[in-house]
Write an enzyme that holds these catalytic residues in place. Structure first.
Site, PDB file in Angstrom:
ATOM      1  N   GLU A 194      -8.504  -2.168  24.916  1.00  0.00           N
ATOM      2  CA  GLU A 194      -7.393  -0.761  24.672  1.00  0.00           C
ATOM      3  C   GLU A 194      -8.557   0.307  25.486  1.00  0.00           C
ATOM      4  OE1 GLU A 194      -7.878  -0.090  20.387  1.00  0.00           O
ATOM      5  OE2 GLU A 194     -10.220   0.393  20.465  1.00  0.00           O
ATOM      6  N   ARG A 215     -12.095   2.368   5.799  1.00  0.00           N
ATOM      7  CA  ARG A 215     -12.797   1.155   5.701  1.00  0.00           C
ATOM      8  C   ARG A 215     -14.501   2.408   6.165  1.00  0.00           C
ATOM      9  NH1 ARG A 215     -14.638  -0.868  10.969  1.00  0.00           N
ATOM     10  NH2 ARG A 215     -12.170  -0.314  11.733  1.00  0.00           N
ATOM     11  N   GLN A 264       5.006   6.175  12.039  1.00  0.00           N
ATOM     12  CA  GLN A 264       3.711   6.749  11.766  1.00  0.00           C
ATOM     13  C   GLN A 264       2.789   6.275  12.192  1.00  0.00           C
ATOM     14  OE1 GLN A 264       3.336   6.140   7.558  1.00  0.00           O
ATOM     15  NE2 GLN A 264       3.163   3.890   7.642  1.00  0.00           N
ATOM     16  N   TYR A 270       1.821  -7.194  17.249  1.00  0.00           N
ATOM     17  CA  TYR A 270       2.532  -7.074  15.684  1.00  0.00           C
ATOM     18  C   TYR A 270       3.210  -5.542  16.731  1.00  0.00           C
ATOM     19  CZ  TYR A 270       2.325  -2.952  12.331  1.00  0.00           C
ATOM     20  OH  TYR A 270       2.795  -1.652  12.021  1.00  0.00           O
ATOM     21  N   HIS A 271       2.650  -5.018  17.394  1.00  0.00           N
ATOM     22  CA  HIS A 271       2.706  -2.878  17.355  1.00  0.00           C
ATOM     23  C   HIS A 271       3.836  -4.107  17.933  1.00  0.00           C
ATOM     24  CE1 HIS A 271      -1.059  -1.732  16.817  1.00  0.00           C
ATOM     25  NE2 HIS A 271      -0.394  -0.584  16.165  1.00  0.00           N
ATOM     26  N   VAL A 331      -2.606   5.351   8.384  1.00  0.00           N
ATOM     27  CA  VAL A 331      -2.476   6.618   6.446  1.00  0.00           C
ATOM     28  C   VAL A 331      -3.705   6.519   6.357  1.00  0.00           C
ATOM     29  CG1 VAL A 331      -1.605   6.684   5.179  1.00  0.00           C
ATOM     30  CG2 VAL A 331      -0.565   5.942   6.594  1.00  0.00           C
ATOM     31  N   THR A 352       5.287   2.699  13.965  1.00  0.00           N
ATOM     32  CA  THR A 352       4.250   2.724  14.338  1.00  0.00           C
ATOM     33  C   THR A 352       4.174   3.960  15.359  1.00  0.00           C
ATOM     34  OG1 THR A 352       1.767   2.279  14.970  1.00  0.00           O
ATOM     35  CG2 THR A 352       4.130   0.025  14.550  1.00  0.00           C
ATOM     36  N   SER A 406      -0.660  -4.284  20.938  1.00  0.00           N
ATOM     37  CA  SER A 406      -0.420  -6.313  19.953  1.00  0.00           C
ATOM     38  C   SER A 406       0.464  -6.479  19.652  1.00  0.00           C
ATOM     39  CB  SER A 406      -1.939  -5.629  18.191  1.00  0.00           C
ATOM     40  OG  SER A 406      -0.973  -5.018  17.691  1.00  0.00           O
ATOM     41  N   LYS A 433       7.183  -4.397  16.196  1.00  0.00           N
ATOM     42  CA  LYS A 433       7.677  -2.737  15.600  1.00  0.00           C
ATOM     43  C   LYS A 433       8.994  -2.474  17.355  1.00  0.00           C
ATOM     44  CE  LYS A 433       5.524  -1.941  11.735  1.00  0.00           C
ATOM     45  NZ  LYS A 433       6.637  -1.924  10.103  1.00  0.00           N
ATOM     46  N   TYR A 456       0.603  -1.096  -0.107  1.00  0.00           N
ATOM     47  CA  TYR A 456       0.271   0.064  -0.187  1.00  0.00           C
ATOM     48  C   TYR A 456       0.780   1.129  -0.319  1.00  0.00           C
ATOM     49  CZ  TYR A 456      -3.034   3.495   2.130  1.00  0.00           C
ATOM     50  OH  TYR A 456      -4.038   5.255   3.011  1.00  0.00           O
ATOM     51  N   VAL A 461     -18.078   1.563  14.680  1.00  0.00           N
ATOM     52  CA  VAL A 461     -17.243   1.979  15.887  1.00  0.00           C
ATOM     53  C   VAL A 461     -16.747   1.100  16.740  1.00  0.00           C
ATOM     54  CG1 VAL A 461     -17.025   4.181  17.287  1.00  0.00           C
ATOM     55  CG2 VAL A 461     -17.763   4.903  15.155  1.00  0.00           C
TER      56      VAL A 461
HETATM   57  P1  NAD Z   1       1.581  -3.649   3.410  1.00  0.00           P
HETATM   58  O1  NAD Z   1       1.657  -4.897   3.699  1.00  0.00           O
HETATM   59  O2  NAD Z   1       0.063  -3.047   2.200  1.00  0.00           O
HETATM   60  O3  NAD Z   1       3.051  -3.250   2.582  1.00  0.00           O
HETATM   61  C1  NAD Z   1       3.924  -4.404   3.336  1.00  0.00           C
HETATM   62  C2  NAD Z   1       5.138  -5.417   1.530  1.00  0.00           C
HETATM   63  O4  NAD Z   1       5.418  -6.078   2.491  1.00  0.00           O
HETATM   64  C3  NAD Z   1       3.529  -6.318   1.596  1.00  0.00           C
HETATM   65  O5  NAD Z   1       3.658  -5.948  -0.170  1.00  0.00           O
HETATM   66  C4  NAD Z   1       4.284  -7.474   2.110  1.00  0.00           C
HETATM   67  O6  NAD Z   1       4.160  -8.805   1.355  1.00  0.00           O
HETATM   68  C5  NAD Z   1       6.103  -7.139   1.818  1.00  0.00           C
HETATM   69  N1  NAD Z   1       6.575  -7.989   3.380  1.00  0.00           N
HETATM   70  C6  NAD Z   1       6.089  -8.334   3.893  1.00  0.00           C
HETATM   71  N2  NAD Z   1       7.054  -9.161   4.513  1.00  0.00           N
HETATM   72  C7  NAD Z   1       7.534  -9.625   3.468  1.00  0.00           C
HETATM   73  C8  NAD Z   1       8.714 -10.041   3.596  1.00  0.00           C
HETATM   74  N3  NAD Z   1       9.245 -11.201   4.589  1.00  0.00           N
HETATM   75  N4  NAD Z   1       9.857 -10.417   2.677  1.00  0.00           N
HETATM   76  C9  NAD Z   1       9.296  -9.374   1.599  1.00  0.00           C
HETATM   77  N5  NAD Z   1       8.727  -8.860   1.552  1.00  0.00           N
HETATM   78  C10 NAD Z   1       7.628  -8.158   2.665  1.00  0.00           C
HETATM   79  O7  NAD Z   1       1.917  -3.114   4.096  1.00  0.00           O
HETATM   80  P2  NAD Z   1       1.530  -1.016   4.632  1.00  0.00           P
HETATM   81  O8  NAD Z   1       0.194  -0.494   4.362  1.00  0.00           O
HETATM   82  O9  NAD Z   1       2.250  -0.860   3.118  1.00  0.00           O
HETATM   83  O10 NAD Z   1       2.727  -0.904   5.365  1.00  0.00           O
HETATM   84  C11 NAD Z   1       4.098  -0.340   5.136  1.00  0.00           C
HETATM   85  C12 NAD Z   1       4.704  -0.286   6.695  1.00  0.00           C
HETATM   86  O11 NAD Z   1       4.457   0.978   6.935  1.00  0.00           O
HETATM   87  C13 NAD Z   1       4.568  -0.924   7.969  1.00  0.00           C
HETATM   88  O12 NAD Z   1       6.606  -2.026   7.463  1.00  0.00           O
HETATM   89  C14 NAD Z   1       3.712  -1.027   8.492  1.00  0.00           C
HETATM   90  O13 NAD Z   1       3.616  -1.730   9.647  1.00  0.00           O
HETATM   91  C15 NAD Z   1       4.040   0.282   8.497  1.00  0.00           C
HETATM   92  N6  NAD Z   1       3.123   1.109   8.781  1.00  0.00           N
HETATM   93  C16 NAD Z   1       1.253   1.563   8.455  1.00  0.00           C
HETATM   94  C17 NAD Z   1       0.988   2.013   8.913  1.00  0.00           C
HETATM   95  C18 NAD Z   1      -0.540   2.006   8.024  1.00  0.00           C
HETATM   96  O14 NAD Z   1      -1.704   2.970   8.159  1.00  0.00           O
HETATM   97  N7  NAD Z   1      -0.791   1.785   6.344  1.00  0.00           N
HETATM   98  C19 NAD Z   1       0.855   3.079   9.931  1.00  0.00           C
HETATM   99  C20 NAD Z   1       1.674   2.683  10.581  1.00  0.00           C
HETATM  100  C21 NAD Z   1       2.659   1.890   9.916  1.00  0.00           C
END
Ligand code: NAD
Length: 383
Positions: free
Chosen positions: A325, A241, A208, A181-182, A211, A144, A179, A185, A11, A254
């Site tokens: 939360e 969403r 971040q 996930y968090h 977004v 994040t 979480s 990070k 994304y 919500v």
């Molecule tokens: P996304 O899932 O769309 O993109 C992540 C990409 O990384 C994917 O294309 C996935 O295939 C690739 N990937 C994952 N594991 C991999 C691996 N082991 N090897 C190679 N490629 C791998 O996510 P996004 O929304 O674009 O987010 C990108 C980054 O920004 C993430 O690290 C996320 O934590 C951080 N972030 C996103 C948001 C948000 O709102 N989208 C907010 C805060 C932080």
């Protein structure tokens, strides 16, 4: 500069690669398409159709005349990471390549373990490749705002001056994430700070916010350059969403009373923040942290804003919160570092929200309604 964008099919990674390429950098992308596989696993898909990475790259060449080489492989494979860094010889590595959905990491043990293994091990491989092959490389890592959680004190940019029993030190700001996930990070941040101390790595950790938005100056040049737009309860970020739910005539979901407040930013600011971080590298040995967000909103406020702007009836449903939360809390974040580097934020204006409605209208036949309701519960531990 030569910039290697990890997670460049995602994304944010894809539009960032385009933005940097457009600004004259030599860009390559790395991805293992894990995100596309989660879609298959969850029976979900991006609301806006996205092309294969090879088609995207060819389209960018057609539109801009610029090449973006792609490296397909998994960051948890050290040989692949080393080989890619050796071959492309980047000045900067921008690291988006992780599993990024909190609910996905909370599905069960298997998903929690996958998330932490994928994220922490992948990041360690990248750190080692930098330290061994070229310690001059600047690592720009996506963290994040969720790493901090919602402490009852002001959130600083990564570091905190602490005075304790008459002594003072500069410590990493305490983390209280929400979480697995968090937490991955947080582990990454600690590992990177350690790498800066022991190897003299240069790193920028971008904490971040959430977004929103789907288009950037570059992605709108050709439909084949579109980035993904997620709406489901696992990967859909909150504003995106809600907009989709409004257009589909579904209630905006919500969680709890919606008093949860989060930092947010426009996707056009994400790509610009990345450019600013890349073009102004951290010093050797410096672990530099920026809070990459432009505004804070409560979930309830976002729902009300979407309902107000949509030309039609919108219902807001307050569901039992599947997450654990705080319902109401203090939230005051310092985020001046990127502005000092030159960021001119796009604030969440009526225009942005309204610009999302037609995108959704055009693609609403692609929605799987089943996937919009939250099913992952934080408090239940499953294998
Ligand atoms: P996304 O899932 O769309 O993109 C992540 C990409 O990384 C994917 O294309 C996935 O295939 C690739 N990937 C994952 N594991 C991999 C691996 N082991 N090897 C190679 N490629 C791998 O996510 P996004 O929304 O674009 O987010 C990108 C980054 O920004 C993430 O690290 C996320 O934590 C951080 N972030 C996103 C948001 C948000 O709102 N989208 C907010 C805060 C932080």
């Amino acid at each position: 500069m030569r910039v290697l964008v990890l997670g460049g099919d995602g994304y944010l990674g894809w539009p960032t690669a385009l933005h940097l390429s457009d600004r004259g950098h030599e860009v390559a992308v790395v991805d293992n398409f894990a995100r596309r596989k989660y879609d298959e696993e969850l029976g979900s898909q991006s609301l806006v159709a996205i092309e294969d990475l090879s088609v995207r790259v060819a389209a960018w060449k057609e539109v801009s005349g610029k090449e973006i080489p792609m490296y397909v492989g998994d960051l948890v494979e050290a040989d692949f990471v080393y080989q890619t860094v050796r071959e492309f010889q980047p000045d900067t590595i921008v690291h988006f390549g992780e599993q990024r959905a909190a609910p996905y990491s909370m599905i069960d043990r298997e998903h929690a373990v996958y998330t932490q293994y994928n994220n922490v091990v992948g990041n360690l491989n990248v750190m080692y490749a930098i330290a061994e092959l070229n310690p001059e490389i600047h690592l720009v890592k996506l963290g994040t705002m969720g790493e901090y959680g919602t402490p009852n004190i002001d959130i600083e940019e990564g570091w905190l001056e602490v005075e304790h029993n008459g002594r003072k030190d500069r410590m990493l700001f305490p983390k209280k994430p929400g979480s697995f996930y968090h937490l991955s990070k947080v582990h990454d941040s600690h590992n990177i700070e350690f790498g800066c101390r022991i190897w003299g790595m240069r790193a920028t950790d971008l904490n971040q916010g959430v977004v929103y938005g789907q288009q950037t100056e570059q992605t709108i040049r050709d439909p084949r350059l579109a980035t993904r737009f997620d709406y489901d309860a696992i990967f859909g970020t909150v504003l995106n969403r809600f907009v989709i739910q409004a257009v589909l005539g579904q209630p905006l979901t919500v969680y709890g009373k919606g008093g949860q407040t989060r930092g947010m930013l426009d996707i056009r600011d994400t790509v610009e923040c990345l450019r600013l971080a890349v073009e102004n590298p951290a010093d050797r040995g410096e672990f530099r942290v920026f809070n990459q967000m432009t505004e804070s909103y409560s979930v309830k406020h976002i729902a009300e804003l979407v309902a107000e702007r949509f030309a039609g009836p919108v219902q807001i449903d307050y569901l039992e919160n599947p997450r654990v939360e705080q319902a109401e809390h203090y939230y005051n974040v310092k985020h001046t570092g990127l502005v000092e580097l030159g960021l001119k934020p796009h604030f969440l204006s009526d225009t942005l929200i309204e610009s999302l409605f037609p995108i959704v209208e055009e693609n609403k036949h692609r929605v799987n309604m089943e996937n919009m309701l939250p099913k992952v519960k934080w408090a239940s531990a499953k294998n």
